[in-house]
Motif scaffolding. Structure first.
Motif, PDB file in Angstrom:
ATOM      1  N   ASP A 403       0.816  -1.215   0.000  1.00 18.19           N
ATOM      2  CA  ASP A 403       0.000   0.000   0.000  1.00 18.19           C
ATOM      3  C   ASP A 403       0.851   1.267   0.000  1.00 18.19           C
ATOM      4  O   ASP A 403       0.343   2.351  -0.301  1.00 18.19           O
ATOM      5  N   HIS A 404       2.146   1.149   0.323  1.00 20.79           N
ATOM      6  CA  HIS A 404       3.036   2.309   0.309  1.00 20.79           C
ATOM      7  C   HIS A 404       3.824   2.433  -1.000  1.00 20.79           C
ATOM      8  O   HIS A 404       4.774   3.207  -1.081  1.00 20.79           O
ATOM      9  N   ASP A 493       7.300   6.598   9.235  1.00 16.60           N
ATOM     10  CA  ASP A 493       6.160   5.670   9.169  1.00 16.60           C
ATOM     11  C   ASP A 493       6.140   4.819  10.432  1.00 16.60           C
ATOM     12  O   ASP A 493       6.492   3.637  10.416  1.00 16.60           O
ATOM     13  N   THR A 496       1.355   1.850  14.750  1.00 17.05           N
ATOM     14  CA  THR A 496       0.225   2.399  15.498  1.00 17.05           C
ATOM     15  C   THR A 496       0.494   2.324  16.992  1.00 17.05           C
ATOM     16  O   THR A 496       0.227   3.262  17.744  1.00 17.05           O
ATOM     17  N   ASN A 535      -0.778   3.810   9.967  1.00 12.52           N
ATOM     18  CA  ASN A 535      -1.874   2.924   9.584  1.00 12.52           C
ATOM     19  C   ASN A 535      -3.023   2.901  10.586  1.00 12.52           C
ATOM     20  O   ASN A 535      -3.839   1.979  10.572  1.00 12.52           O
ATOM     21  N   ARG A 537      -6.409   3.775  11.491  1.00 11.94           N
ATOM     22  CA  ARG A 537      -7.569   4.211  10.704  1.00 11.94           C
ATOM     23  C   ARG A 537      -8.365   5.312  11.399  1.00 11.94           C
ATOM     24  O   ARG A 537      -9.107   6.037  10.745  1.00 11.94           O
ATOM     25  N   ILE A 569      -6.495   2.452   4.508  1.00 13.06           N
ATOM     26  CA  ILE A 569      -5.427   1.536   4.904  1.00 13.06           C
ATOM     27  C   ILE A 569      -4.241   2.279   5.501  1.00 13.06           C
ATOM     28  O   ILE A 569      -3.510   1.750   6.325  1.00 13.06           O
ATOM     29  N   HIS A 570      -4.048   3.540   5.072  1.00 11.03           N
ATOM     30  CA  HIS A 570      -3.029   4.366   5.720  1.00 11.03           C
ATOM     31  C   HIS A 570      -3.396   5.842   5.575  1.00 11.03           C
ATOM     32  O   HIS A 570      -4.253   6.219   4.769  1.00 11.03           O
TER      33      HIS A 570
END
Length: 579
Positions: A403-404, A493, A496, A535, A537, A569-570
């Motif tokens: 996703d990145h 990055d 969480t 990430n 949400r 998703i991020h």
């Protein structure tokens, strides 16, 4: 009324005198002995059967197993009993009893079977070794640092069935229940692969977790760990007690689906197959046009089939099972998963042994980095003009966050001539992109030596030496406070949530992001740029507390086409200093 009590022991009798430091959640010695007695260990030991504890912690179960098998008085190492100070204490009789106990100990040790304890935590291993030494069992009890995936029966077990006893975490103090399913599943896999014919016992405060082992317990006894009611589950490692393939963290479709791939598909499975074919046609053309070799082809499009499917180079696929809510019947969920694993190789044209299953659930603390296996099989995949090593079996994630992808491309486009900093770097994929984009220098920081080594290999795979590329093993939260250099481009990055033995406190990205961003932006040059992603949400940026920064939400631009179904998703921001 008056009560007169005589203290015979001086302190609780469960204290044998060999343990000074316990693990994170140690068993009391007398409870460990009771577990072994209930498991039938004395008879197994007399027959020459070995003992293995694959998660031994401070070594209590292996030590108690040795004391029982060698007929060693459990209090022989205690330096003091309360009755030693009685005026009528008969020291001569006591001396004779001690001599007799020591003689029985020497005789028993001559016939001691193999007793082994493994643990993946090096600190626990050090504590266990010290406890074995104090128990006088050096050379008799073998303690070794070894991952659960690598546990095996002792070589000199002489094919006599032995006992595997384990006290795994069960969500009380050591972690959340949802994070432990893969651990129990992996344990069940190891039992069936390497301990056939043995007996096994699991002491747990959450017996439902043991259902993931793929074994049916023959007996269950209620026991108490302090005030907590627990179950001692007894297993025979024999195919007649198998309940099917365990839901391990990284199993192949060939393991999971079995003969299902040869059977006609159910109506639901046909619908899933049709959706997967449609997605493959649509996304496959897009990926080919864009030069994308690793992408997500399905993401819980149908609620009944709650899995995500990622394709790597057209040769491998990773199926991630989203954890079903408690309202979903576990048996139905399992059938649907097997259907999916039967469909995926057929539709994607990938060999079943190259389709890997992982269970995706919320990760906290050390579990997010926990090693799940030790196969060490790495494969090279491409992303734009970069190459990366991925691993489909040993970790919850493969080493490449798909996703990145767009974010990494953005970093590469911005990096020319820049001094680049990658924080919470994981396997260094962003560093590789920055280097490929012509970064003047890069600094890669992560707490994990394993991931830093992986990052170094990724950099070397793309033809870069470490001449201008620095790797730092450190707690990023502390490192940024001490760092003096300034950077043109920073990628941040963070997880969480995170905790570690190397960290003094926990980290929560929502709670702690303001201070983190202030610390990191201090490292920016005047015209420098920070790309910040996470990430969570439900994350909300506290712009008021960060008024000195220019913050631009670029999330939408960083969500790749194959993740459009899951745009949360991020989160991603472009941040610069106002002054």
């Amino acid at each position: 009324e008056a009560t007169v009590s005589l203290d015979l022991s001086g302190e609780s009798l469960h204290r044998r005198g060999y343990r000074e430091e316990g693990g994170a959640a140690p068993l009391k010695e007398n409870l460990a002995a009771a577990i072994l007695l209930r498991a039938g260990w004395p008879a197994i030991a007399r027959a020459g059967g070995a003992f293995v504890d694959p998660m031994c912690g401070s070594g209590t179960l292996p030590i108690e197993a040795a004391l029982i098998a060698a007929d060693i008085a459990p209090g022989l190492q205690r330096p003091y009993f309360g009755f030693l100070k009685w005026k009528r204490h008969d020291a001569a009789v006591w001396k004779e009893l001690i001599a007799e106990a020591r003689e029985r100990r020497e005789q028993g040790l001559r016939h001691l079977p193999s007793i082994v304890g493994y643990d993946a935590d090096p600190r626990a291993v050090r504590v266990a070794l010290a406890n074995v030494e104090r128990a006088g069992l050096r050379g008799q009890v073998h303690i070794e640092k070894r991952e659960l995936a690598a546990c095996a029966a002792p070589r000199r077990s002489d094919h006599v069935p032995g006992l595997v006893a384990v006290n795994p975490p069960y969500g009380e103090r050591l972690g959340q229940v949802t994070e432990l399913r893969h651990l129990y599943a992996s344990f069940g896999d190891r039992l069936k692969e390497r301990f056939p014919g043995w007996r096994a016992v699991v002491f747990t405060g959450n017996p439902d977790l043991a259902k993931n082992m793929g074994l049916r317990a023959r007996r269950a006894h209620t026991m108490y760990n302090g005030a907590l009611e627990c179950r001692l589950l007894s297993f025979e490692v024999d195919p007649q007690w198998y309940t099917g393939a365990a839901l391990g963290p990284a199993r192949t479709a060939a393991n999971m689906a079995g003969d299902v791939t040869q059977a006609p598909l159910s109506a639901g499975a046909e619908m899933f197959a049709n959706r997967l074919r449609k997605n493959l046609r649509h996304l496959g053309k897009w990926a080919a046009r864009e030069g994308i070799y690793c992408y997500r082809v399905y993401d819980a499009d149908m609620p009944e089939y709650a899995v995500a499917i990622d394709i790597y180079e057209g040769q491998w696929a990773v199926v991630q099972e989203y954890e079903a809510p408690a309202t979903i019947d576990a048996a139905k969920a399992r059938v649907r998963l097997q259907d999916a694993l039967a469909v995926v190789p057929q539709v994607l044209g990938i060999a079943p042994e190259n389709v890997f299953l992982k269970v995706r659930c919320r990760q906290k603390g050390a579990a997010q980095y926990e090693k799940l296996a030790a196969e060490g099989n790495f494969h090279v995949v491409r992303e734009a003009n970069c190459k990366f090593l991925v691993n489909f079996t040993d970790y919850l994630d493969t080493g490449l966050f798909l996703d990145h992808r767009s974010t990494r491309w953005t970093l590469q486009a911005m990096a020319k001539g820049k001094r680049f900093l990658n924080l919470f770097a994981y396997t260094g994929t962003a560093t590789v992109h920055a280097a490929m984009g012509g970064a003047a220098a890069t600094t890669t920081v992560d707490m994990s030596q394993t991931y830093l080594a992986w990052a170094r290999r990724n950099l070397a795979l793309n033809g870069f030496s470490e001449h201008r590329h620095v790797f730092v093993q450190a707690d990023c939260l502390e490192w940024v406070k001490a760092e003096k250099r300034r950077y043109d481009l920073i990628f941040l990055d963070p997880p969480t949530f995170s905790t570690s033995k190397r960290m003094e406190t926990t980290f929560d990205v929502q709670r702690d992001h303001v201070q983190l961003l202030k610390d990191v932006t201090r490292l920016l040059k005047r015209d420098g740029v920070l790309i910040f992603s996470n990430n969570n949400r439900r994350f909300k940026m506290d712009r008021e507390a960060l008024a000195e920064l220019r913050i631009e939400d670029i999330t939408r631009a960083t969500i790749p086409k194959d993740f459009e179904r899951n745009p949360r998703i991020h989160n991603c921001w472009r941040i610069t200093r106002s002054t």
